[in-house]
Design a protein around this motif. Structure first.
Motif, PDB file in Angstrom:
ATOM      1  N   ARG A 229       1.903   5.622 -10.702  1.00 49.48           N
ATOM      2  CA  ARG A 229       0.552   5.024 -10.680  1.00 49.48           C
ATOM      3  C   ARG A 229      -0.126   5.269  -9.332  1.00 49.48           C
ATOM      4  O   ARG A 229      -1.318   5.581  -9.278  1.00 49.48           O
ATOM      5  N   LEU A 230       0.617   5.102  -8.250  1.00 50.44           N
ATOM      6  CA  LEU A 230       0.027   5.290  -6.921  1.00 50.44           C
ATOM      7  C   LEU A 230      -0.314   6.751  -6.653  1.00 50.44           C
ATOM      8  O   LEU A 230      -1.262   7.047  -5.924  1.00 50.44           O
ATOM      9  N   ALA A 231       0.447   7.667  -7.241  1.00 55.37           N
ATOM     10  CA  ALA A 231       0.171   9.096  -7.060  1.00 55.37           C
ATOM     11  C   ALA A 231      -1.173   9.485  -7.660  1.00 55.37           C
ATOM     12  O   ALA A 231      -1.798  10.462  -7.227  1.00 55.37           O
ATOM     13  N   HIS A 232      -1.633   8.706  -8.641  1.00 56.66           N
ATOM     14  CA  HIS A 232      -2.932   8.966  -9.273  1.00 56.66           C
ATOM     15  C   HIS A 232      -4.047   8.103  -8.672  1.00 56.66           C
ATOM     16  O   HIS A 232      -5.185   8.160  -9.126  1.00 56.66           O
ATOM     17  N   ALA A 233      -3.711   7.311  -7.679  1.00 57.35           N
ATOM     18  CA  ALA A 233      -4.713   6.464  -7.001  1.00 57.35           C
ATOM     19  C   ALA A 233      -4.547   6.676  -5.499  1.00 57.35           C
ATOM     20  O   ALA A 233      -4.136   5.777  -4.769  1.00 57.35           O
ATOM     21  N   THR A 234      -4.858   7.870  -5.058  1.00 54.80           N
ATOM     22  CA  THR A 234      -4.536   8.286  -3.693  1.00 54.80           C
ATOM     23  C   THR A 234      -5.311   7.511  -2.622  1.00 54.80           C
ATOM     24  O   THR A 234      -4.914   7.519  -1.454  1.00 54.80           O
ATOM     25  N   HIS A 235      -6.403   6.837  -3.008  1.00 55.99           N
ATOM     26  CA  HIS A 235      -7.163   6.069  -2.023  1.00 55.99           C
ATOM     27  C   HIS A 235      -6.500   4.735  -1.708  1.00 55.99           C
ATOM     28  O   HIS A 235      -6.871   4.058  -0.739  1.00 55.99           O
TER      29      HIS A 235
END
Length: 387
Positions: free
Chosen positions: A40-46
């Motif tokens: 999930r975090l890899a797709h929400a890099t901000h």
């Protein structure tokens, strides 16, 4: 599946000679939850991840998660935990999760002068508290980083109006030698807790994000000297993790409990995560049925359940194994030897274990001096925070 799992866990505990209540972290479930977070975090890099210490209150657990999720950002709710984190994480970035009483902050600078320049964001919620912190900063000749708590709909305090925020920002702006704005914190646990018939979670989340964005824009437009791209805009919490990793005005995301997934975190938004935390309690006594004091007439009635007395009890947790295991409505609860009913045909003996699933991790972990990490018939012992 769970029946086989708990039978094996029962055998493995007994083989290890364990005979006291244990708090167990299942390694396989924890790994699966970590992988979900990584994806999930890899797709929400901000978004930068921040681990909630109170919900994961073991250094061994925190070190594992810090390495796996690649973060040394922590949200801390208890003063003694600040030092534990600073002593064990060289690049620790600490954000207080609640406003500390001014005296607690004063004690920190009195007793831990060596850490007075540590990367700590002190949470403030009112102009009065900012004034108190200003006086502390002046006393110790320090510049305190202040993160402002904003109310994004939970209504548990924090800034609730533009005017309140302006007053706080003006006080910070007037004292650049002693105070520095580090960002905002808006906790939005209400989003998934409000009954959908009142407000759908997606709408509640949208409203909380609008409020957050409004306060961000206020800082940028009216206080340009305080604004910079490095400000920490913290949000979330485990309940809204999936919403933030889909779209968020925040750049800093806190979570903790969901990695262990106690039952309070069973929701449609966390379905991909697995329960990873269990309590194991030894059986001390097995009786053919429950005998109620001063009610011997009931003893002659047919009984569907046998009675167990276990080592410990009355935790914030639900009995999950053996199947249909439950407390007795009339006998009452006990934290010493709790009475538990199981079906009459249940094959359970003295020295076997019953298992419970905690409703929270933050309430349960401090009640145990250690965690047992369970992996393939073996256990690794992790210490928990002593305070």
């Amino acid at each position: 599946m769970l029946d086989h799992y708990f039978k094996q866990l029962n055998l493995d505990l007994k083989k290890q000679g364990i005979a006291t209540p244990q708090l167990i972290v299942d390694e396989a479930a924890l790994k699966q939850n970590i992988q979900h977070v990584q994806i999930r975090l890899a797709h929400a890099t901000h978004l930068k991840a921040r681990l909630v210490v109170k919900s994961l209150a073991s250094l061994d657990l925190l070190k594992l998660l810090s390495a796996q999720i690649n973060t040394q950002r922590f949200m801390v709710f208890h003063q003694p935990h600040i030092i534990s984190i600073l002593e064990n994480f060289a690049e620790a970035d600490i954000l207080l999760g609640k406003p500390m009483p001014a005296q607690a902050v004063r004690h920190f600078f009195e007793q831990h002068a060596a850490w007075s320049d540590a990367n700590i964001q002190w949470l403030v919620d009112t102009q009065q508290r900012v004034q108190q912190y200003l006086e502390i900063a002046q006393t110790y000749s320090r510049c305190l980083k202040l993160n402002i708590e904003i109310d994004v709909g939970l209504h548990r305090g924090g800034v609730q109006s533009t005017q309140q925020l302006i007053e706080i920002l003006k006080l910070i702006e007037r004292n650049p030698q002693y105070l520095k704005l580090s960002g905002l914190m808006g906790y939005d646990a209400h989003v998934t807790k409000i009954p959908a018939i009142i407000k759908k979670p997606e709408l509640a989340y949208h409203g909380s994000q609008q409020t957050y964005a409004h306060y961000q824009q206020l800082i940028q437009k009216q206080f340009p000297t305080l604004w910079n791209e490095a400000l920490c805009f913290n949000g979330g919490g485990s309940p809204t993790f999936s919403l933030h990793t889909t779209a968020s005005v925040c750049n800093d995301l806190s979570f903790g409990s969901m990695l262990l997934k106690p039952s309070d975190f069973d929701s449609d938004f966390l379905q991909a995560l697995q329960p990873a935390l269990w309590i194991a309690a030894p059986v001390l006594k097995v009786l053919p049925f429950t005998q109620l004091p001063s009610m011997s007439l009931l003893d002659k009635l047919p009984h569907k359940c046998k009675a167990l007395f276990i080592y410990g009890g009355y935790w914030l947790a639900d009995y999950v194994y053996p199947d249909q295991c439950h407390t007795h409505a009339l006998y009452g609860r006990s934290s010493n030897q709790e009475l538990v009913n199981v079906p009459k045909n249940c094959d359970i003996q003295v020295d076997d274990f019953v298992f419970l699933r905690p409703t929270q991790s933050e309430a349960i972990i401090p009640q145990f001096s250690e965690l047992k990490l369970y992996r393939t018939h073996a256990f690794e012992t992790w210490q928990t925070f002593s305070e």
